[in-house]
Design a protein around this motif. Structure first.
Motif, PDB file in Angstrom:
ATOM      1  N   TYR A 107      -0.043  -0.774  -3.945  1.00 41.57           N
ATOM      2  CA  TYR A 107       0.463  -1.911  -3.187  1.00 41.57           C
ATOM      3  C   TYR A 107       1.774  -1.561  -2.492  1.00 41.57           C
ATOM      4  O   TYR A 107       2.485  -0.631  -2.858  1.00 41.57           O
ATOM      5  N   ASN A 113       5.649  -7.628   6.631  1.00 44.49           N
ATOM      6  CA  ASN A 113       4.194  -7.609   6.452  1.00 44.49           C
ATOM      7  C   ASN A 113       3.715  -8.314   5.187  1.00 44.49           C
ATOM      8  O   ASN A 113       2.517  -8.452   4.972  1.00 44.49           O
ATOM      9  N   ASN A 116       0.636  -6.228   0.484  1.00 42.90           N
ATOM     10  CA  ASN A 116      -0.637  -5.608   0.849  1.00 42.90           C
ATOM     11  C   ASN A 116      -1.070  -4.695  -0.284  1.00 42.90           C
ATOM     12  O   ASN A 116      -0.259  -3.932  -0.815  1.00 42.90           O
TER      13      ASN A 116
END
Length: 140
Positions: A107, A113, A116
């Motif tokens: 991750y 962002n 993720n």
């Protein structure tokens, strides 16, 4: 209402007032009814003076950690590592799922962002079987 219920109710009201949820003046105006108990003077404690502790914020937080578990007895096998540098966090963790497949999650998170993750599943891990122990023959 029993004496215990009255004492607990009054204690709860005092705690809520001291926490600032209700004003102490509202507590003073609240009626307290006793039935079957002798009248007793209501004793009020002075308010507590609590100083707030200063809050320190790290303008550029940094850390790094990792751990691994390999337990041959139970078959528990897992690991995690993570690094933070300012607002960026990178890491991974892995574990053996109940079906024997190792799952690894890598991750990455940052303020732009968000979080993720990429999940990877490997081939099943075959654990070595524990050796069988034969019971000794009992001779009478």
């Amino acid at each position: 209402m029993s004496l215990l219920q009255v004492v607990v109710s009054v204690a709860c009201l005092v705690a809520v007032a001291r926490a600032g949820v209700i004003a102490p003046a509202a507590l003073a105006a609240a009626p307290v009814a006793y039935t079957g108990l002798p009248a007793a003077p209501l004793v009020r404690a002075a308010p507590l003076a609590v100083a707030a502790a200063p809050v320190y914020a790290d303008s550029y937080p940094q850390y790094q950690f990792a751990y691994t578990v390999q337990d041959a007895l139970t078959g528990d096998s897992k690991a995690q590592e993570e690094t933070r540098d300012g607002g960026i966090v990178k890491g991974s963790y892995s574990l053996i799922e109940p079906d024997g497949v190792r799952r690894t999650v890598n991750y990455y998170a940052d303020p732009i962002n968000g979080f993720n993750a990429v999940v990877q599943r490997d081939l099943p891990v075959v654990a070595a079987a524990a050796p069988l122990v034969k019971a000794a023959a009992v001779v009478a």
